[in-house]
Write a protein that holds these residues in place. Structure first.
Motif, mmCIF file in Angstrom:
data_model
loop_
_atom_site.group_PDB
_atom_site.id
_atom_site.type_symbol
_atom_site.label_atom_id
_atom_site.label_comp_id
_atom_site.label_asym_id
_atom_site.label_seq_id
_atom_site.Cartn_x
_atom_site.Cartn_y
_atom_site.Cartn_z
ATOM 1 N N VAL A 1 0.840 -1.204 0.000
ATOM 2 C CA VAL A 1 0.000 0.000 0.000
ATOM 3 C C VAL A 1 0.873 1.250 0.000
ATOM 4 O O VAL A 1 0.605 2.209 -0.741
ATOM 5 N N LEU A 2 1.919 1.235 0.814
ATOM 6 C CA LEU A 2 2.833 2.383 0.856
ATOM 7 C C LEU A 2 3.448 2.624 -0.521
ATOM 8 O O LEU A 2 3.543 3.765 -0.989
ATOM 9 N N TRP A 3 3.843 1.546 -1.184
ATOM 10 C CA TRP A 3 4.431 1.680 -2.518
ATOM 11 C C TRP A 3 3.420 2.255 -3.503
ATOM 12 O O TRP A 3 3.743 3.152 -4.286
ATOM 13 N N MET A 4 2.193 1.752 -3.486
ATOM 14 C CA MET A 4 1.167 2.280 -4.392
ATOM 15 C C MET A 4 0.970 3.777 -4.165
ATOM 16 O O MET A 4 0.911 4.558 -5.128
ATOM 17 N N LEU A 5 0.884 4.186 -2.913
ATOM 18 C CA LEU A 5 0.694 5.609 -2.617
ATOM 19 C C LEU A 5 1.884 6.437 -3.090
ATOM 20 O O LEU A 5 1.712 7.554 -3.601
ATOM 21 N N GLU A 6 3.086 5.893 -2.944
ATOM 22 C CA GLU A 6 4.275 6.588 -3.448
ATOM 23 C C GLU A 6 4.236 6.694 -4.971
ATOM 24 O O GLU A 6 4.571 7.733 -5.535
ATOM 25 N N GLU A 7 3.846 5.616 -5.645
ATOM 26 C CA GLU A 7 3.738 5.654 -7.111
ATOM 27 C C GLU A 7 2.707 6.689 -7.551
ATOM 28 O O GLU A 7 2.900 7.368 -8.562
ATOM 29 N N LEU A 8 1.620 6.795 -6.806
ATOM 30 C CA LEU A 8 0.564 7.750 -7.140
ATOM 31 C C LEU A 8 0.932 9.181 -6.768
ATOM 32 O O LEU A 8 0.268 10.131 -7.192
ATOM 33 N N GLY A 9 1.980 9.340 -5.941
ATOM 34 C CA GLY A 9 2.389 10.676 -5.509
ATOM 35 C C GLY A 9 1.409 11.313 -4.544
ATOM 36 O O GLY A 9 1.271 12.530 -4.511
ATOM 37 N N LEU A 10 0.727 10.478 -3.746
ATOM 38 C CA LEU A 10 -0.284 10.979 -2.822
ATOM 39 C C LEU A 10 0.264 11.088 -1.405
ATOM 40 O O LEU A 10 1.102 10.285 -0.989
ATOM 41 N N GLY A 11 -0.257 12.046 -0.665
ATOM 42 C CA GLY A 11 0.118 12.193 0.732
ATOM 43 C C GLY A 11 -0.563 11.141 1.587
ATOM 44 O O GLY A 11 -1.683 10.713 1.294
ATOM 45 N N TYR A 12 0.122 10.700 2.617
ATOM 46 C CA TYR A 12 -0.457 9.722 3.539
ATOM 47 C C TYR A 12 0.233 9.817 4.889
ATOM 48 O O TYR A 12 1.348 10.322 5.007
ATOM 49 N N ASP A 13 -0.452 9.320 5.876
ATOM 50 C CA ASP A 13 0.087 9.198 7.225
ATOM 51 C C ASP A 13 0.304 7.707 7.454
ATOM 52 O O ASP A 13 -0.596 6.904 7.189
ATOM 53 N N HIS A 14 1.472 7.333 7.930
ATOM 54 C CA HIS A 14 1.781 5.920 8.143
ATOM 55 C C HIS A 14 1.883 5.638 9.640
ATOM 56 O O HIS A 14 2.670 6.260 10.343
ATOM 57 N N VAL A 15 1.086 4.694 10.102
ATOM 58 C CA VAL A 15 1.114 4.238 11.490
ATOM 59 C C VAL A 15 1.664 2.805 11.457
ATOM 60 O O VAL A 15 0.941 1.881 11.085
ATOM 61 N N PRO A 16 2.938 2.600 11.818
ATOM 62 C CA PRO A 16 3.556 1.275 11.678
ATOM 63 C C PRO A 16 3.160 0.293 12.784
ATOM 64 O O PRO A 16 4.004 -0.274 13.474
ATOM 65 N N ALA A 17 1.874 0.056 12.923
ATOM 66 C CA ALA A 17 1.358 -0.838 13.976
ATOM 67 C C ALA A 17 1.529 -2.298 13.572
ATOM 68 O O ALA A 17 1.463 -2.649 12.401
ATOM 69 N N LEU A 18 1.725 -3.124 14.570
ATOM 70 C CA LEU A 18 1.838 -4.564 14.356
ATOM 71 C C LEU A 18 0.452 -5.210 14.366
ATOM 72 O O LEU A 18 -0.475 -4.689 14.985
ATOM 73 N N PRO A 19 0.317 -6.366 13.689
ATOM 74 C CA PRO A 19 -0.973 -7.061 13.710
ATOM 75 C C PRO A 19 -1.378 -7.447 15.125
ATOM 76 O O PRO A 19 -0.532 -7.638 15.999
ATOM 77 N N GLN A 20 -2.659 -7.552 15.319
ATOM 78 C CA GLN A 20 -3.267 -8.018 16.569
ATOM 79 C C GLN A 20 -3.069 -7.074 17.756
ATOM 80 O O GLN A 20 -3.419 -7.421 18.872
ATOM 81 N N THR A 21 -2.505 -5.894 17.534
ATOM 82 C CA THR A 21 -2.396 -4.939 18.634
ATOM 83 C C THR A 21 -3.767 -4.316 18.882
ATOM 84 O O THR A 21 -4.644 -4.337 18.011
ATOM 85 N N GLU A 22 -3.924 -3.765 20.052
ATOM 86 C CA GLU A 22 -5.225 -3.202 20.456
ATOM 87 C C GLU A 22 -5.717 -2.144 19.473
ATOM 88 O O GLU A 22 -6.893 -2.124 19.108
ATOM 89 N N ASP A 23 -4.820 -1.274 19.027
ATOM 90 C CA ASP A 23 -5.209 -0.215 18.089
ATOM 91 C C ASP A 23 -5.678 -0.782 16.754
ATOM 92 O O ASP A 23 -6.608 -0.259 16.141
ATOM 93 N N VAL A 24 -5.034 -1.857 16.292
ATOM 94 C CA VAL A 24 -5.420 -2.465 15.017
ATOM 95 C C VAL A 24 -6.762 -3.178 15.162
ATOM 96 O O VAL A 24 -7.655 -3.016 14.326
ATOM 97 N N VAL A 25 -6.927 -3.938 16.226
ATOM 98 C CA VAL A 25 -8.180 -4.670 16.448
ATOM 99 C C VAL A 25 -9.356 -3.700 16.579
ATOM 100 O O VAL A 25 -10.469 -4.006 16.157
ATOM 101 N N ALA A 26 -9.100 -2.505 17.093
ATOM 102 C CA ALA A 26 -10.162 -1.508 17.246
ATOM 103 C C ALA A 26 -10.740 -1.079 15.886
ATOM 104 O O ALA A 26 -11.923 -0.748 15.800
#
Length: 195
Positions: A15-40
């Motif tokens: 996804v990060l690569w696609m956004l870079e190819e598209l030249g779009l702005g994004y915010d990246h939250v490098p969360a790990l799977p199964q963490t509380e924030d991701v499950v939310a």
């Protein structure tokens, strides 16, 4: 602006690569799977998740397809023969490459230790090599999988190539190795690697 949730060592890199190819702005939250924030935001706990217009979208292939369709790049129009061939290639890569690598990961570190079967990796590597032979027969004549233009399957295959390298799955086809080198030289790919 989009928000991408998921470690850069996961399928979130697609996804990060696609956004870079598209030249779009994004915010990246490098969360790990199964963490509380991701499950939310994704009850399955898997990454990546893309937040678009306040709505969480999960599954890297669904996200890539959404972004390609929304921004009218890296995909052929829906309902065309070209799109059918592109979708066929996408499914082939998911079935033959991504699934073998994911199964190997499951039996390496994802499953509880008592359920892991390390011997399965030998058959998965055999399948991976066999799948490369089939892939080379399907590759277009251009610099990309589908010919002259980069599409969603290029991102999936290159990510699988990176994953294979990390998992010690051999890339046995010289044409595939040369293709992966070309893709890894793309500036957007390198920016996504650094994210």
């Amino acid at each position: 602006m989009y928000r991408v949730i998921g470690s850069g060592n996961s399928r979130a890199r697609r996804v990060l690569w696609m956004l870079e190819e598209l030249g779009l702005g994004y915010d990246h939250v490098p969360a790990l799977p199964q963490t509380e924030d991701v499950v939310a935001i994704n009850p399955g706990g898997k990454v990546p998740v893309l937040i678009a217009d306040g709505v969480p979208i999960s599954d890297s292939t669904a996200i890539l397809t959404f972004l390609a369709d929304r921004h009218d790049r890296f995909s052929h129009p829906a309902g065309t023969i070209e799109r059918a061939l592109q979708d066929s290639m996408t499914q082939f890569l998911l079935d033959e490459f991504d699934s073998a690598l994911w199964m190997a990961a499951r039996h390496s570190f994802v499953l509880p230790e008592e359920l892991r079967q390390s011997a399965i990796k030998d058959s998965l590597k055999w399948e991976f090599i066999r799948s490369q032979e089939a892939l080379v027969g399907r590759m277009g004549t251009g610099p990309f999988l589908m010919g002259a233009e980069m599409t969603v399957p290029d991102i999936i295959l290159t990510h699988c190539g990176d994953w294979a390298e990390t998992a010690h799955f051999p890339v046995s086809q010289p044409r595939l190795a040369a293709y992966l080198e070309r893709m890894r030289a793309r500036p957007a790919y390198r920016r996504a690697q650094a994210a």
